[in-house]
Design a protein around this motif. Structure first.
Motif, PDB file in Angstrom:
ATOM      1  N   ALA A  52     -24.851 -42.901 -52.543  1.00 27.50           N
ATOM      2  CA  ALA A  52     -26.240 -43.345 -52.374  1.00 27.50           C
ATOM      3  C   ALA A  52     -26.735 -42.883 -50.999  1.00 27.50           C
ATOM      4  O   ALA A  52     -25.942 -42.661 -50.086  1.00 27.50           O
ATOM      5  N   PRO A  53     -28.048 -42.768 -50.837  1.00 22.25           N
ATOM      6  CA  PRO A  53     -28.574 -42.373 -49.527  1.00 22.25           C
ATOM      7  C   PRO A  53     -28.374 -43.492 -48.501  1.00 22.25           C
ATOM      8  O   PRO A  53     -28.141 -44.645 -48.859  1.00 22.25           O
ATOM      9  N   ASP A  54     -28.467 -43.119 -47.228  1.00 23.86           N
ATOM     10  CA  ASP A  54     -28.331 -44.118 -46.159  1.00 23.86           C
ATOM     11  C   ASP A  54     -29.592 -44.957 -46.029  1.00 23.86           C
ATOM     12  O   ASP A  54     -29.567 -46.032 -45.452  1.00 23.86           O
ATOM     13  N   LYS A  55     -30.689 -44.469 -46.557  1.00 28.25           N
ATOM     14  CA  LYS A  55     -31.989 -45.111 -46.379  1.00 28.25           C
ATOM     15  C   LYS A  55     -32.337 -45.993 -47.583  1.00 28.25           C
ATOM     16  O   LYS A  55     -32.296 -45.554 -48.724  1.00 28.25           O
ATOM     17  N   VAL A  56     -32.661 -47.261 -47.311  1.00 25.48           N
ATOM     18  CA  VAL A  56     -33.167 -48.187 -48.329  1.00 25.48           C
ATOM     19  C   VAL A  56     -34.572 -48.562 -47.889  1.00 25.48           C
ATOM     20  O   VAL A  56     -34.798 -48.890 -46.726  1.00 25.48           O
ATOM     21  N   ILE A  57     -35.539 -48.495 -48.830  1.00 28.56           N
ATOM     22  CA  ILE A  57     -36.912 -48.799 -48.433  1.00 28.56           C
ATOM     23  C   ILE A  57     -37.356 -50.139 -49.023  1.00 28.56           C
ATOM     24  O   ILE A  57     -36.781 -50.645 -49.987  1.00 28.56           O
ATOM     25  N   ALA A  58     -38.385 -50.692 -48.428  1.00 29.16           N
ATOM     26  CA  ALA A  58     -38.924 -51.985 -48.878  1.00 29.16           C
ATOM     27  C   ALA A  58     -39.586 -51.829 -50.237  1.00 29.16           C
ATOM     28  O   ALA A  58     -39.948 -50.741 -50.654  1.00 29.16           O
ATOM     29  N   GLY A  59     -39.762 -52.944 -50.882  1.00 28.46           N
ATOM     30  CA  GLY A  59     -40.344 -52.938 -52.216  1.00 28.46           C
ATOM     31  C   GLY A  59     -39.230 -52.871 -53.249  1.00 28.46           C
ATOM     32  O   GLY A  59     -38.060 -52.737 -52.914  1.00 28.46           O
ATOM     33  N   SER A  60     -39.597 -52.976 -54.505  1.00 27.72           N
ATOM     34  CA  SER A  60     -38.571 -52.915 -55.539  1.00 27.72           C
ATOM     35  C   SER A  60     -39.105 -52.230 -56.783  1.00 27.72           C
ATOM     36  O   SER A  60     -40.310 -52.082 -56.970  1.00 27.72           O
ATOM     37  N   VAL A  61     -38.167 -51.816 -57.603  1.00 27.92           N
ATOM     38  CA  VAL A  61     -38.451 -51.187 -58.889  1.00 27.92           C
ATOM     39  C   VAL A  61     -37.617 -51.932 -59.921  1.00 27.92           C
ATOM     40  O   VAL A  61     -36.435 -52.189 -59.695  1.00 27.92           O
ATOM     41  N   GLY A  62     -38.221 -52.280 -61.035  1.00 28.06           N
ATOM     42  CA  GLY A  62     -37.470 -52.897 -62.114  1.00 28.06           C
ATOM     43  C   GLY A  62     -36.727 -51.827 -62.899  1.00 28.06           C
ATOM     44  O   GLY A  62     -37.237 -50.735 -63.117  1.00 28.06           O
ATOM     45  N   VAL A  63     -35.497 -52.149 -63.296  1.00 23.31           N
ATOM     46  CA  VAL A  63     -34.725 -51.250 -64.151  1.00 23.31           C
ATOM     47  C   VAL A  63     -34.323 -52.049 -65.386  1.00 23.31           C
ATOM     48  O   VAL A  63     -33.704 -53.109 -65.265  1.00 23.31           O
ATOM     49  N   ARG A  64     -34.735 -51.555 -66.533  1.00 21.56           N
ATOM     50  CA  ARG A  64     -34.432 -52.205 -67.809  1.00 21.56           C
ATOM     51  C   ARG A  64     -33.341 -51.392 -68.501  1.00 21.56           C
ATOM     52  O   ARG A  64     -33.337 -50.167 -68.438  1.00 21.56           O
ATOM     53  N   PHE A  65     -32.412 -52.090 -69.163  1.00 23.34           N
ATOM     54  CA  PHE A  65     -31.274 -51.436 -69.798  1.00 23.34           C
ATOM     55  C   PHE A  65     -31.368 -51.587 -71.309  1.00 23.34           C
ATOM     56  O   PHE A  65     -31.605 -52.673 -71.826  1.00 23.34           O
ATOM     57  N   ASP A  66     -31.169 -50.469 -72.002  1.00 21.83           N
ATOM     58  CA  ASP A  66     -31.290 -50.411 -73.453  1.00 21.83           C
ATOM     59  C   ASP A  66     -29.971 -49.877 -74.009  1.00 21.83           C
ATOM     60  O   ASP A  66     -29.347 -48.995 -73.404  1.00 21.83           O
ATOM     61  N   ALA A  67     -29.532 -50.398 -75.163  1.00 26.83           N
ATOM     62  CA  ALA A  67     -28.280 -49.970 -75.778  1.00 26.83           C
ATOM     63  C   ALA A  67     -28.481 -49.732 -77.265  1.00 26.83           C
ATOM     64  O   ALA A  67     -29.072 -50.559 -77.962  1.00 26.83           O
ATOM     65  N   ASN A  68     -27.977 -48.595 -77.735  1.00 29.93           N
ATOM     66  CA  ASN A  68     -28.080 -48.228 -79.138  1.00 29.93           C
ATOM     67  C   ASN A  68     -26.752 -47.659 -79.616  1.00 29.93           C
ATOM     68  O   ASN A  68     -25.989 -47.087 -78.829  1.00 29.93           O
ATOM     69  N   ILE A  69     -26.506 -47.794 -80.916  1.00 28.69           N
ATOM     70  CA  ILE A  69     -25.284 -47.263 -81.536  1.00 28.69           C
ATOM     71  C   ILE A  69     -25.692 -46.423 -82.736  1.00 28.69           C
ATOM     72  O   ILE A  69     -26.510 -46.853 -83.544  1.00 28.69           O
ATOM     73  N   GLN A  70     -25.087 -45.257 -82.857  1.00 28.52           N
ATOM     74  CA  GLN A  70     -25.276 -44.472 -84.072  1.00 28.52           C
ATOM     75  C   GLN A  70     -24.585 -45.246 -85.197  1.00 28.52           C
ATOM     76  O   GLN A  70     -23.475 -45.755 -85.000  1.00 28.52           O
ATOM     77  N   PRO A  71     -25.224 -45.431 -86.349  1.00 30.27           N
ATOM     78  CA  PRO A  71     -24.714 -46.332 -87.390  1.00 30.27           C
ATOM     79  C   PRO A  71     -23.274 -46.106 -87.846  1.00 30.27           C
ATOM     80  O   PRO A  71     -22.617 -47.052 -88.261  1.00 30.27           O
ATOM     81  N   SER A  72     -22.746 -44.892 -87.766  1.00 29.39           N
ATOM     82  CA  SER A  72     -21.378 -44.671 -88.233  1.00 29.39           C
ATOM     83  C   SER A  72     -20.317 -45.083 -87.221  1.00 29.39           C
ATOM     84  O   SER A  72     -19.126 -44.993 -87.502  1.00 29.39           O
TER      85      SER A  72
END
Length: 177
Positions: A52-72
């Motif tokens: 990761a970079p050495d620099k962290v900035i103020a503010g935030s970003v949401g990260v949403r996680f999605d999961a899928n499976i191929q039916p077989s």
């Protein structure tokens, strides 16, 4: 051999070489495109990095996680957390869980992407289960980590500075192994 026959032979040889080159390019196009996307972040493909970079900035970003499976693929696959808020530049670890519901050992490989697409070059993974195939024994459950960060440069780009949420989506497919 006549001059015309020699010229026709040269044209035929060139046509055959061209056809062979096009066939080779067709087979190489998928891995070459995958490498291109991983290097550039094109098409929402997250970047793969070592730190990761050495620099962290103020503010935030949401990260949403999605999961899928191929039916077989007889697995259950879910994120442990459905969303997190991260500061751009901060190294973050989240987990997905997978369970093999079959009576045999199965192997899968995850593909991934990021939406919106413009965020792809700024979403970087340090460690991910998606980098290798995953093999689960019958009934086995595993917790699989992802270590990532959102590059602080996301706030400098006109097309991404207003992005408030990024979705990281995985789809597991069975492999032949």
């Amino acid at each position: 051999m006549t001059d015309l026959a020699q010229r026709n032979g040269k044209v035929a040889l060139r046509a055959a070489l061209f056809a062979a080159a096009m066939l080779a390019l067709a087979f190489a196009s998928v891995p070459l495109y995958r490498i291109f996307c991983q290097v550039t972040g094109f098409g929402g493909t997250p970047m793969r990095v070592v730190a990761a970079p050495d620099k962290v900035i103020a503010g935030s970003v949401g990260v949403r996680f999605d999961a899928n499976i191929q039916p077989s693929l007889p697995w259950k696959f879910v994120p442990v957390q459905s969303t997190v808020r991260v500061q751009p530049g901060a190294r973050t670890t989240v987990f997905y869980e997978a369970t093999n519901y079959s009576a045999r050992t199965t192997t899968g490989q995850a593909t991934f992407n990021v939406t919106p697409e413009q965020a792809g070059p700024y979403f970087s993974k340090i460690e991910c289960f998606c980098f290798t195939e995953q093999t689960l024994k019958p009934g086995e459950s595993v917790r699989m980590p992802i270590v990532f960060f959102v590059d602080p440069k996301i706030r400098d780009d006109e097309s991404t500075k207003h992005i408030d949420e990024i979705t990281l989506s995985y789809t597991f497919y069975p492999t032949g192994n």
